[in-house]
Write an enzyme that holds these catalytic residues in place. Sequence first.
Site, PDB file in Angstrom:
ATOM      1  N   GLY A 133       0.867  -1.170   0.000  1.00 41.75           N
ATOM      2  CA  GLY A 133       0.000   0.000   0.000  1.00 41.75           C
ATOM      3  C   GLY A 133       0.902   1.218   0.000  1.00 41.75           C
ATOM      4  O   GLY A 133       2.100   1.097   0.167  1.00 41.75           O
ATOM      5  N   CYS A 134       0.394   2.432  -0.237  1.00 43.05           N
ATOM      6  CA  CYS A 134       1.326   3.528  -0.410  1.00 43.05           C
ATOM      7  C   CYS A 134       0.687   4.898  -0.362  1.00 43.05           C
ATOM      8  O   CYS A 134      -0.520   5.043  -0.369  1.00 43.05           O
ATOM      9  CB  CYS A 134       2.026   3.429  -1.765  1.00 43.05           C
ATOM     10  SG  CYS A 134       2.788   1.865  -2.035  1.00 43.05           S
TER      11      CYS A 134
END
Lengths: 506, 381
Positions: free
Chosen positions: B16-17
């Site tokens: 995720g980011c």
Amino acid sequence: MTKSSFSNIQPEFLALIDDTKCVRCKRCIQNCGWGTYSFGGDKIIADHYKCVACGRCYTYCPEDAISVVKNPTVMRENANWHDYHIKNIWKQSEISGIIISGMGTPLKYKKYFDHMLLDACQVTNPSIDPLREPMELRTFLGKKPSKLELDFTEDGEPILKNPMPPQIELQTPFIFAPMSYGSISLNAQKAMALAAKALGIVMNIGEGGLHDDLVPFGKHIIVQVASGRFGVHRDYLNSGIAVEIKIGQGAKPGIGGHLPGEKIGMDISRTRMIPLGTDAISPAPHHDIYSIEDLRQLIFAIKEATDYKKPVSVKVAAVHNIAAIVSGIVRAGADIVYIDGFTGGTGAAPAIVRDNTGIPIELALAQVDERLRQEGIRNEASLIAAGSIRSSADAVKAIALGADAVAIGTAALVVMGCHVCGKCHTGNCSWGITTQRSELVRRLDPEVYGERLYNLITAWSHEIMEVLGSMGVNSIESLRGSRERLRGVELTDSELQVLGIKHAGL
Amino acid sequence: MLRLKNTFSIERDISGCGLCGIINIKKVKINGENIKRAIALEHDRGNGLGGGFAVYGAYPDYASLYAFHIMYDDIAAKNNVEEYLKKNFVIEKNEPIPVLKISKILDHPILYRYFMKPKSDREDRLFHDLKDDDFVVRSVMVINSQYDGAYVFSSGKNMGVFKGVGYPEDIADFYMLDDIEGYMWTAHNRFPTNTPGWWGGAHPFTLLDWSIVHNGEISSYGINKRYLEMFKYSLSLKTDTEVITYILDLLIRKHGLTIELATNILAAPFYQTIEKMDPPKRELFTALRQIYGSALLNGPFAIIFGFSDGMVAMNDRIKLRPLVAATKGDFTYIASEEASIMEMCPSPDIVWSPKAGEPVIVRTENVKAKNIVQKEEMVSL
């Protein structure tokens, strides 16, 4: 040989009637296509030798008075000398000749679909709810260019430079497998035609020509050209949405077909364009195709005859060297390749071939898809996988292995009442499916079973949508060939390698 | 442990980011301070296992040369790769990438950069005739897949990528980005779930002057990868972002599609939308789906991809990841969170959330734009 009627073979099933329940309505006598039942004055008498366990009698008995059971009389158990072998020896010693059977092999081979498990989303990516979000199953079969060629309008808007090659549009990635008029009844074909039209998919009419009644369903029909060339003429080629050249069939690779003359009545004779009462023989090979370059000529002859407006499909049985064969077929110009696996069905085949020749569809498909990708020609043709697709799960796994669509034959017949008794070749089908006897055919109502086929494919499509959603994708093309979503269980390293998937846990 | 390559026993990296981007359409340059603050605000979108930046306009003195940024595990790897480079490239300049030893980035690979162009009499000319760009792409693939302990993380002209394991604000300090200027910046903060300490896994990913920062997981990775392999891309890194980079390279550079069409392949419109289009457009979009179905990126993503003449930000077809855009004068700002935009630009002219699958395409002004259908459906404050 005085006692020629004497047989070692005991009846396989017993048709038992509970006389206390039986009301002597004689419906069983009427329903059985095999003549098992007769009326013995005060009760129904069953000739167990004739029973094939097709299930028609007990399904239609109003009093539930009939049970068909396996004959409990034992053959001495022997894991090596199985009844299958012993009975076949008796049969052949009594009557000689080749043992003929209908349907796919009943023998227990490993079913690879049952050893593959699907992936689903957890945490890192969301699954998608198919009841709330669009979920796309639309599929196009046909040659795709490897890249898009663009032109621009005066306003600078991009447009297609060349029209796309002809495609078959399917609303869901299923087609009805080729089953000819002759091997099955016209009513069975009509049921599939009605369902195909309602579903927005296609049926394949097999090699027996196109009956007049089916002509209006042309947009949902693939017409077939097989080695017997039955019913093939220019209008025939142009009457469907695509043309298929049948080279082989999964149940009997390398074997032709033989529809006996007694089955060639007026209607079939007209449709197949052969004289009344003559045997309809499909030679084992096409006698104008002894090699790949000959296939190319036939493909292009058909394309010429159809003005390049119909995709041309080539149907082959999955045999040992299938990847190279399909690569050749694609390079020969086929737009669709239909691969029929080892367990595929048939109206009649020598049991030795049906039970021993070919390879499973899962392995064939995996290798073909991989080979076409290695050669950079996967876009040149669509792949249809067949050979006993028994559920939507099988379909999903076939698509993940690389199929564009799957074909269902036996499953469609099961919808119509088929109990997979395997006696299609006798022409006595009590369900009116694989028979031409008018009193039997009449009982198969195309509208009733058309609707049930519609129900089945609709249900399977919903199930595929559920699975796509659980995998977090909303379009079938994101599953197609995505073997990363499959894992193997109880498979050897070689099997995993051939399938191109990893073992579960990795 | 320090790793450049994805040697973890996994098929692919999942993370995720958070992401940010700034572009000035007049190519006015700014230093890295702004974007560092913006991505720092998204601190919690990462977990300290990957941060990085792409800067366009970073090397004006070497603008005509390919700027390779390469990480090495050890001297042996460096020697091997340099042997390959010397054989095939004219190297104008090579030097260590300047870094500041800071307490938060203790352990790092050897970081080197090379300004060079392919030799005209290189060996591969004997059996094919690749254009310079194609040869650079091939060289990147060769080094990344065949040379142990070496990884090319930037290969464009007049642009550079600076990335590593750490929070992005620390990576910015490590590479001293306050001293670097560019007209376009993208930044990334990474939250991987299964590949700790992997320098190569940080974003941006690049190929030539394409750079991608990406938040999301491509659920269609399996088929996207196999599709690219058909076109001889080697996917050595096993990440979603690598897939996106190569798909863009294939569609735009190799197949010559417009950026607008390429974005309509990555996030293809649904058939129900296509059916409502006018006939020629409907035909085109149906053909796009038929031909490029295997390039559809399915599953959640928000990406910013930069190229020397502009920037594109977009979401997946049902917007499963956040993405906000804003403009102020010649600047366009993109971020995972509106708060990050406010950190760079407290009073933007407009702020909007791009719709699902609808790209925000920003081109610098000196480029004569062919066929821009700029999506103007902006929801103003």
